[in-house]
Design a protein around this motif. Structure first.
Motif, PDB file in Angstrom:
ATOM      1  N   GLN A  94       3.797  -3.215 -20.217  1.00 28.18           N
ATOM      2  CA  GLN A  94       2.677  -3.261 -19.293  1.00 28.18           C
ATOM      3  C   GLN A  94       3.090  -4.040 -18.055  1.00 28.18           C
ATOM      4  OE1 GLN A  94       2.145  -4.411 -22.693  1.00 28.18           O
ATOM      5  NE2 GLN A  94       1.933  -2.239 -23.075  1.00 28.18           N
ATOM      6  N   GLU A 101       0.688  -2.785  -2.643  1.00 26.40           N
ATOM      7  CA  GLU A 101       0.370  -1.451  -3.122  1.00 26.40           C
ATOM      8  C   GLU A 101       1.630  -0.613  -3.124  1.00 26.40           C
ATOM      9  OE1 GLU A 101      -1.870   1.127  -0.315  1.00 26.40           O
ATOM     10  OE2 GLU A 101      -1.958  -0.681   0.919  1.00 26.40           O
ATOM     11  N   TYR A 103       3.651   2.832  -5.636  1.00 30.57           N
ATOM     12  CA  TYR A 103       3.532   3.880  -6.644  1.00 30.57           C
ATOM     13  C   TYR A 103       4.742   3.813  -7.561  1.00 30.57           C
ATOM     14  CZ  TYR A 103       6.673   6.701  -3.693  1.00 30.57           C
ATOM     15  OH  TYR A 103       7.731   7.156  -2.938  1.00 30.57           O
ATOM     16  N   ASP A 112      -0.114   6.106  -8.262  1.00 28.58           N
ATOM     17  CA  ASP A 112      -0.348   5.054  -7.281  1.00 28.58           C
ATOM     18  C   ASP A 112      -0.901   3.807  -7.955  1.00 28.58           C
ATOM     19  OD1 ASP A 112       0.297   6.478  -4.806  1.00 28.58           O
ATOM     20  OD2 ASP A 112      -1.448   7.715  -5.293  1.00 28.58           O
ATOM     21  N   TRP A 113      -0.600   2.647  -7.364  1.00 30.65           N
ATOM     22  CA  TRP A 113      -1.149   1.388  -7.852  1.00 30.65           C
ATOM     23  C   TRP A 113      -1.366   0.436  -6.687  1.00 30.65           C
ATOM     24  CZ3 TRP A 113       2.493  -2.086  -6.387  1.00 30.65           C
ATOM     25  CH2 TRP A 113       3.847  -1.732  -6.469  1.00 30.65           C
ATOM     26  N   GLU A 114      -2.226  -0.559  -6.934  1.00 32.78           N
ATOM     27  CA  GLU A 114      -2.476  -1.609  -5.941  1.00 32.78           C
ATOM     28  C   GLU A 114      -2.808  -2.898  -6.682  1.00 32.78           C
ATOM     29  OE1 GLU A 114      -7.162  -0.677  -5.047  1.00 32.78           O
ATOM     30  OE2 GLU A 114      -5.667   0.207  -3.740  1.00 32.78           O
ATOM     31  N   LYS A 115      -2.973  -3.973  -5.921  1.00 31.39           N
ATOM     32  CA  LYS A 115      -3.263  -5.289  -6.482  1.00 31.39           C
ATOM     33  C   LYS A 115      -4.365  -5.217  -7.534  1.00 31.39           C
ATOM     34  CE  LYS A 115      -4.436  -9.961  -5.010  1.00 31.39           C
ATOM     35  NZ  LYS A 115      -4.679 -10.821  -3.839  1.00 31.39           N
ATOM     36  N   TRP A 116      -4.136  -5.879  -8.672  1.00 30.41           N
ATOM     37  CA  TRP A 116      -5.026  -6.008  -9.831  1.00 30.41           C
ATOM     38  C   TRP A 116      -4.999  -4.796 -10.763  1.00 30.41           C
ATOM     39  CZ3 TRP A 116      -5.019 -10.795  -9.622  1.00 30.41           C
ATOM     40  CH2 TRP A 116      -5.420 -11.529  -8.525  1.00 30.41           C
ATOM     41  N   ASP A 117      -4.153  -3.799 -10.495  1.00 27.37           N
ATOM     42  CA  ASP A 117      -4.030  -2.661 -11.403  1.00 27.37           C
ATOM     43  C   ASP A 117      -3.049  -2.993 -12.535  1.00 27.37           C
ATOM     44  OD1 ASP A 117      -5.749  -1.191  -9.835  1.00 27.37           O
ATOM     45  OD2 ASP A 117      -4.190   0.067  -8.939  1.00 27.37           O
ATOM     46  N   LEU A 118      -3.189  -2.254 -13.620  1.00 26.29           N
ATOM     47  CA  LEU A 118      -2.284  -2.366 -14.756  1.00 26.29           C
ATOM     48  C   LEU A 118      -1.547  -1.043 -14.917  1.00 26.29           C
ATOM     49  CD1 LEU A 118      -1.351  -4.103 -17.209  1.00 26.29           C
ATOM     50  CD2 LEU A 118      -3.164  -2.971 -18.522  1.00 26.29           C
ATOM     51  N   ILE A 119      -0.235  -1.099 -14.892  1.00 25.74           N
ATOM     52  CA  ILE A 119       0.619   0.076 -15.082  1.00 25.74           C
ATOM     53  C   ILE A 119       1.089   0.035 -16.539  1.00 25.74           C
ATOM     54  CG2 ILE A 119       2.739   1.245 -14.363  1.00 25.74           C
ATOM     55  CD1 ILE A 119       2.516  -0.602 -11.762  1.00 25.74           C
ATOM     56  N   TRP A 143       4.730  -7.109  -9.219  1.00 27.31           N
ATOM     57  CA  TRP A 143       4.039  -6.964 -10.496  1.00 27.31           C
ATOM     58  C   TRP A 143       4.724  -7.815 -11.538  1.00 27.31           C
ATOM     59  CZ3 TRP A 143       7.834  -5.156 -13.463  1.00 27.31           C
ATOM     60  CH2 TRP A 143       8.670  -4.135 -13.006  1.00 27.31           C
TER      61      TRP A 143
END
Length: 175
Positions: A94, A101, A103, A112-119, A143
């Motif tokens: 994780q 931001e 991807y 795509d992802w940005e601040k505070w997202d979980l990949i 991250w």
């Protein structure tokens, strides 16, 4: 893929029960680390290191950070400048986005992802090839990764470097 035979270990010559004693000692040391190991790892005390994947700072690691209460985890921050290297492993890791931001491509699928997202990198038998990109080069995109090492061991520890980070200038190492 052809497998290369690895030299077999020499059989232990000890028949005095010391293997069992070693197991007891190692388990006691692990319990002691869990009770008395470092609870807070200070980021300001840790170096940033440029590697084949990119610029990172390691907080926990099974092979070089051995004084914490959580020995079975790997935890690190990755600072994505332009893009990371590309590698393949079984997933199950994780990544929590701290800044910026961007991807990630997972088996050539862009997410795509940005601040505070979980990949969440998916668990796949032959691994998932992935690479991370900063959408706004020149601005931070960071991250933090969390990997439970016994889980990775149970999956077979597949790990293959496919492409190096553009910032990596070091010696090329095998796989």
């Amino acid at each position: 893929m052809e497998r290369e035979k690895v030299k077999e270990r020499e059989p232990s010559q000890r028949d005095d029960g010391s293997h069992y004693e070693d197991t007891l000692r190692l388990n006691a040391e692990a319990r002691d680390r869990a009770r008395n190991g470092k609870i807070v790892v200070k980021g300001k005390d840790l170096p940033w290191r440029q590697g084949r994947q990119g610029l990172s700072k390691t907080y926990l690691s099974w092979h070089d950070v051995l004084d914490t209460a959580a020995e079975d985890w790997t935890c690190f921050i990755h600072d994505v400048k332009v893009h990371s290297g590309k590698h393949r492993h079984q997933g199950g890791i994780q990544l929590f986005v701290l800044e910026g931001e961007g991807y990630t491509t997972v088996d050539d699928v862009k997410v795509d992802w940005e601040k505070w997202d979980l990949i969440i990198l998916p668990v796949k038998p032959n691994g998932c090839a992935h690479q991370h990109y900063n959408k706004v080069p020149g601005k931070p995109a960071k991250w933090m990764a969390f990997r439970y090492n016994p889980f990775s061991c149970a999956l077979g520890n597949l790990f293959e470097q496919v492409e190096d980070s553009p910032d990596f200038k070091g010696k090329k190492l095998a796989g």
